[in-house]
Structures are given as structure tokens and as C-alpha cells.
Enzyme design. Structure first.
Site, PDB file in Angstrom:
ATOM      1  N   LYS A   1      14.571 -28.280  23.621  1.00 37.30           N
ATOM      2  CA  LYS A   1      14.194 -28.156  22.212  1.00 37.30           C
ATOM      3  C   LYS A   1      14.490 -29.493  21.538  1.00 37.30           C
ATOM      4  CE  LYS A   1      14.349 -25.116  18.293  1.00 37.30           C
ATOM      5  NZ  LYS A   1      14.728 -26.075  17.280  1.00 37.30           N
TER       6      LYS A   1
ATOM      7  N   LYS B   1       9.544 -20.059  27.314  1.00 39.77           N
ATOM      8  CA  LYS B   1       8.241 -19.511  26.918  1.00 39.77           C
ATOM      9  C   LYS B   1       7.608 -18.754  28.082  1.00 39.77           C
ATOM     10  CE  LYS B   1       7.459 -23.624  24.147  1.00 39.77           C
ATOM     11  NZ  LYS B   1       6.768 -24.900  23.970  1.00 39.77           N
TER      12      LYS B   1
ATOM     13  N   PHE C   1      23.586 -23.518   8.180  1.00 38.69           N
ATOM     14  CA  PHE C   1      22.315 -22.929   7.757  1.00 38.69           C
ATOM     15  C   PHE C   1      21.971 -21.729   8.646  1.00 38.69           C
ATOM     16  CE2 PHE C   1      17.787 -22.306   8.060  1.00 38.69           C
ATOM     17  CZ  PHE C   1      17.423 -22.239   6.727  1.00 38.69           C
TER      18      PHE C   1
ATOM     19  N   GLU D   1       6.387 -32.726  19.069  1.00 42.46           N
ATOM     20  CA  GLU D   1       7.532 -33.089  18.247  1.00 42.46           C
ATOM     21  C   GLU D   1       7.649 -34.608  18.204  1.00 42.46           C
ATOM     22  OE1 GLU D   1       8.903 -30.383  17.075  1.00 42.46           O
ATOM     23  OE2 GLU D   1      10.893 -30.911  16.299  1.00 42.46           O
TER      24      GLU D   1
ATOM     25  N   ARG E   1       3.872 -29.403   9.954  1.00 39.06           N
ATOM     26  CA  ARG E   1       3.706 -27.947  10.077  1.00 39.06           C
ATOM     27  C   ARG E   1       3.567 -27.279   8.708  1.00 39.06           C
ATOM     28  NH1 ARG E   1       8.733 -24.780  12.487  1.00 39.06           N
ATOM     29  NH2 ARG E   1       9.343 -24.892  10.303  1.00 39.06           N
TER      30      ARG E   1
HETATM   31  P1  NAD Z   1      13.306 -24.263  14.825  1.00 34.50           P
HETATM   32  O1  NAD Z   1      13.515 -25.731  14.726  1.00 34.50           O
HETATM   33  O2  NAD Z   1      14.475 -23.444  15.190  1.00 34.50           O
HETATM   34  O3  NAD Z   1      12.149 -23.944  15.879  1.00 34.50           O
HETATM   35  C1  NAD Z   1      10.785 -24.216  15.726  1.00 34.50           C
HETATM   36  C2  NAD Z   1      10.436 -25.639  15.930  1.00 34.50           C
HETATM   37  O4  NAD Z   1      11.022 -26.168  17.108  1.00 34.50           O
HETATM   38  C3  NAD Z   1       8.961 -25.866  16.173  1.00 34.50           C
HETATM   39  O5  NAD Z   1       8.250 -25.877  14.969  1.00 34.50           O
HETATM   40  C4  NAD Z   1       8.943 -27.199  16.858  1.00 34.50           C
HETATM   41  O6  NAD Z   1       8.765 -28.203  15.908  1.00 34.50           O
HETATM   42  C5  NAD Z   1      10.328 -27.354  17.426  1.00 34.50           C
HETATM   43  N1  NAD Z   1      10.379 -27.590  18.882  1.00 34.50           N
HETATM   44  C6  NAD Z   1      11.151 -28.544  19.472  1.00 34.50           C
HETATM   45  N2  NAD Z   1      11.004 -28.525  20.797  1.00 34.50           N
HETATM   46  C7  NAD Z   1      10.111 -27.538  21.077  1.00 34.50           C
HETATM   47  C8  NAD Z   1       9.550 -27.051  22.282  1.00 34.50           C
HETATM   48  N3  NAD Z   1       9.885 -27.553  23.466  1.00 34.50           N
HETATM   49  N4  NAD Z   1       8.668 -26.047  22.180  1.00 34.50           N
HETATM   50  C9  NAD Z   1       8.331 -25.513  20.984  1.00 34.50           C
HETATM   51  N5  NAD Z   1       8.828 -25.940  19.801  1.00 34.50           N
HETATM   52  C10 NAD Z   1       9.718 -26.941  19.843  1.00 34.50           C
HETATM   53  O7  NAD Z   1      12.732 -23.657  13.564  1.00 34.50           O
HETATM   54  P2  NAD Z   1      12.361 -24.291  12.198  1.00 34.50           P
HETATM   55  O8  NAD Z   1      11.711 -23.201  11.474  1.00 34.50           O
HETATM   56  O9  NAD Z   1      11.624 -25.565  12.384  1.00 34.50           O
HETATM   57  O10 NAD Z   1      13.687 -24.672  11.494  1.00 34.50           O
HETATM   58  C11 NAD Z   1      14.861 -24.122  11.681  1.00 34.50           C
HETATM   59  C12 NAD Z   1      15.745 -25.242  12.150  1.00 34.50           C
HETATM   60  O11 NAD Z   1      15.936 -26.170  11.130  1.00 34.50           O
HETATM   61  C13 NAD Z   1      17.078 -24.699  12.523  1.00 34.50           C
HETATM   62  O12 NAD Z   1      17.605 -25.451  13.589  1.00 34.50           O
HETATM   63  C14 NAD Z   1      17.889 -24.936  11.288  1.00 34.50           C
HETATM   64  O13 NAD Z   1      19.244 -25.122  11.600  1.00 34.50           O
HETATM   65  C15 NAD Z   1      17.262 -26.180  10.757  1.00 34.50           C
HETATM   66  N6  NAD Z   1      17.365 -26.186   9.305  1.00 34.50           N
HETATM   67  C16 NAD Z   1      18.455 -26.754   8.791  1.00 34.50           C
HETATM   68  C17 NAD Z   1      18.642 -26.771   7.422  1.00 34.50           C
HETATM   69  C18 NAD Z   1      19.862 -27.423   6.871  1.00 34.50           C
HETATM   70  O14 NAD Z   1      20.055 -27.371   5.673  1.00 34.50           O
HETATM   71  N7  NAD Z   1      20.682 -28.040   7.696  1.00 34.50           N
HETATM   72  C19 NAD Z   1      17.694 -26.190   6.577  1.00 34.50           C
HETATM   73  C20 NAD Z   1      16.570 -25.598   7.148  1.00 34.50           C
HETATM   74  C21 NAD Z   1      16.416 -25.588   8.520  1.00 34.50           C
END
Ligand code: NAD
Length: 341
Positions: free
Chosen positions: A126, A300, A42, A184, A147
């Protein structure tokens, strides 16, 4: 990247196909909690989309996936508006990219102040789970939401109330009349393994992975089902906070801990790029020995005034970045068993 000439038909077609695929995969991941492809696959598609948009800005529309926080609100839940918007994170996939990001951010922060200091970097794990937004009014938990698209989330209050670690009432004093706590929700690795063993012993299908299991558990229609799942939460942010007496995010974590909220033991405030790189190496070496699964590190800007000055794009804060560890082969004893969430 310098923009190029008008896109060819082939580029337009590739772009439109990518947009459709990203939308489809996001739907399966966020709405159905059942991804169709791996995160690495993805991420690669999403990157390509960003690359084409950087070369051909005229293709970017307001509803491009790159301009939105992924995840709509399912009709199965009541929609709730967050008091303050929630965001995603900008990803980088190599240490070189991270270094470039931190160097550039330091330079713009230097221009904001006297330029003499490295900013303090709040460096965190993360957590691979599901983001929730907890609204406390006069210290009482009145609402919990996913969210969603960042502006509107899904009301999952009843399910969140089953998580023992999340206080229904804040303790101590000094909390604002209205405060949004972001964190989270996850299933600890050990509890996940035990939960799956019990499912297998009972002749049931095990859960696919901790992230989708946490998301699926929290988005159940019946809170009694959620209550059976071993869910935990760590705080990683704050939304509406008028009247909060804190100058930085790390200082806020200390306050939240005093109010009874679960704060991650893994966060550190670091003063240089080398220290951040060392943190990444330390946790990379032991990433499978931690309390929960991680998919990277989040760096951050700690200081709130600087966060405010840097601001946000339509999708991400300009004061934070997520470094993703390289994808690994998945080894599991359960590979030949049907899995679901
Ligand atoms: P993201 O997961 O890359 O980053 C944002 C999220 O990280 C925040 O909303 C929060 O929930 C989380 N997070 C965890 N620890 C954190 C911390 N210490 N501080 C701040 N935030 C923290 O972005 P996203 O928009 O949630 O989604 C993208 C992610 O989801 C990617 O990893 C992507 O690979 C995955 N995804 C996978 C598919 C799939 O089909 N496999 C589809 C969509 C998204």
C-alpha cells in the site's frame, strides 16, 4: 455487531462531534495537504464512527463520512468526472481481522463458484502517496485527475505531464480506445531525503513527509514547481476498460507493463492465507528499505469476474482489503526545524 436500542443523547452527541472532526481532518488532509493529526489518530476516530453506526444504523445518513470517499474538489482546479468511479479501501488493523476478512471473502467466493478452490490473492504494497486517474484515448494521455470524491476529481493534467515515467503515449498494441489507468504518485524515500537536504542547504523549510509532499507537489498551481519534485508512479488499478483482453488484474499489469506504464515490482499472486501472512511479515521487516514509504498491504481478489460478482459498497470494493501496519514512532533529524509542504 448486533444493532442496539435507540442511541442515548450522549451517544448522539459523541457521534455528531466525531462526524465534525472527521470532516475537518479530511479537509486539512485532502484539500490543504496539511494533516492536523497523525494517520493513526484519524483511523481511530474513523473506526469509532463505524462502530457507533454499526450499533445504531438509524444514525447513518447518505452524507456520513463512512459512506463517502474522502476528498472534495478544490475550486483551485477544474473539476473532471471519472468515466468509472474511484473507491477507497476497507481497512483492517490486525492480522486476526485480516484472517477473518479473507476467510469470509473466500466463503462468499466459494458460493459463487464450485467452492473447491482458494481464490488467487493479488497481494501488493500500500503505497503512501496520492491516487491519480490517467485517461488514455487511442493511446494518448488526454487527462489526469486526482480521486476527489470518487466521482469527480481535480484536473492535474499539466502537472502529471511533468512526470517523466508516465508515458504521454502508450507503446505496443491491444489497448482499448479509451482506458483509465489508476495508480499512486509518490516520492521515493531516497529522493525525498536528498530533496530535503537540498532545501535545508538553501535555507528553506523541508517537506513534512513523502505522502504529503507528493500530494502537495501534484496539486501545485504551477507545473514548473511540480517538475522540480522527484515524483514517480506505480499503477494499482484500472477503471474504464471496454475491450480489454485480460481476465485478471495481474494479467492486466503485464499488459500495462508492455504499454510502457510503471508497474510495481513488489506485487505477488498468492494462493493461501499463510502465504499472505508471510508476505506481510517479509515486507514488515524491510518496510523502510523499500523504494517508497508504505502504510500497509493491499490484498485483492485477482480474477475480474469474481471482482464484478462481489461488487462495491458506496465507499469501497468488496473484493479488496488494506491491512495497516501498527503505527511507529517517527524518528527524524528534522524534528526541531519548521516543516511545510
Ligand atoms: P486509504 O488510503 O486507506 O486507501 C485507499 C487508497 O489507497 C486508494 O485510493 C489508493 O490511492 C491507495 N493505494 C495505495 N496503494 C494501493 C494499492 N496497491 N492498491 C490500491 N490502492 C492503493 O483510503 P483513503 O480514503 O485514501 O484515505 C484514508 C487514509 O488517509 C488513511 O490512511 C487515513 O489515515 C489517511 N487520512 C489521514 C488524515 C489525517 O488527518 N491524518 C485525514 C484523512 C485521511
Amino acid at each position: 455487531v448486533e444493532p442496539e436500542a435507540t442511541p442515548t443523547d450522549a451517544v448522539r452527541e459523541e457521534y455528531e462531534n466525531l462526524v465534525d472532526l472527521v470532516r475537518k481532518y479530511r479537509f486539512a488532509y485532502y484539500q490543504e495537504d496539511e494533516p492536523l493529526v497523525s494517520d493513526a489518530e484519524f483511523d481511530e476516530l474513523f473506526r469509532r464512527l463505524e462502530e457507533i453506526e454499526a450499533l445504531h444504523p438509524e444514525l447513518v445518513s447518505n452524507d456520513s463520512p463512512t459512506q463517502e470517499v474522502g476528498g472534495e474538489v478544490s475550486a483551485a482546479f477544474a473539476a473532471v468526472e471519472h468515466l468509472q468511479r474511484m473507491y477507497s479501501l476497507e481497512d483492517v488493523f490486525s492480522l486476526e481481522e485480516l484472517e477473518a476478512w479473507l476467510t469470509k471473502a473466500s466463503a462468499s467466493i466459494g458460493k459463487l463458484g464450485d467452492g473447491s478452490q482458494q481464490p488467487a490473492w493479488l497481494t501488493e504494497l500500500k503505497i503512501d502517496g496520492l491516487a491519480v486517474n490517467l485517461l488514455y484515448r487511442d493511446g494518448k494521455l488526454v487527462r489526469a485527475a486526482t480521486r476527489g470524491d470518487g466521482t469527480t476529481g481535480e484536473d492535474i493534467t499539466h502537472n502529471v505531464l511533468t512526470i517523466k515515467e508516465i508515458p504521454q503515449e502508450l507503446s505496443g498494441e491491444g489497448f482499448p480506445a479509451e482506458v483509465e489507468i489508476r495508480g499512486e504518485v509518490f516520492i521515493p524515500s531516497q529522493a525525498f531525503a536528498e530533496f530535503n537536504e537540498a532545501l535545508i542547504e538553501a535555507g528553506k523549510a523541508p517537506l513534512a513527509n513523502p505522502r504529503n509532499a507528493a500530494a502537495g507537489s501534484l496539486r501545485q498551481k504551477d507545473p514548473a514547481e511540480t517538475a522540480k519534485r522527484p515524483l514517480k508512479m506505480f499503477v494499482h488499478g484500472i477503471g474504464a476498460r471496454e475491450g480489454l483482453q485480460a481476465r485478471s488484474q495481474s494479467e492486466t499489469y503485464d499488459l500495462l507493463k508492455n504499454w510502457g506504464l510503471p508497474v510495481s515490482p513488489y506485487s505477488e499472486v498468492l494462493g493461501s492465507l499463510d502465504e499472505v501472512l508471510d508476505f506481510i511479515k517479509r515486507y514488515g521487516d524491510k518496510r523502510h528499505k523499500l523504494l517508497h514509504e508504505i502504510d500497509g498491504i493491499v490484498v485483492k481478489v485477482d480474477d475480474f469476474a469474481t471482482q464484478r460478482a462481489l461488487g462495491y459498497t458506496t465507499r469501497v470494493p468488496r473484493w479488496a482489503v488494506a491491512y495497516k501496519y501498527p503505527p511507529e514512532e517517527v524518528h527524524t533529524k528534522l524534528l526541531d526545524i519548521q516543516v511545510n509542504v
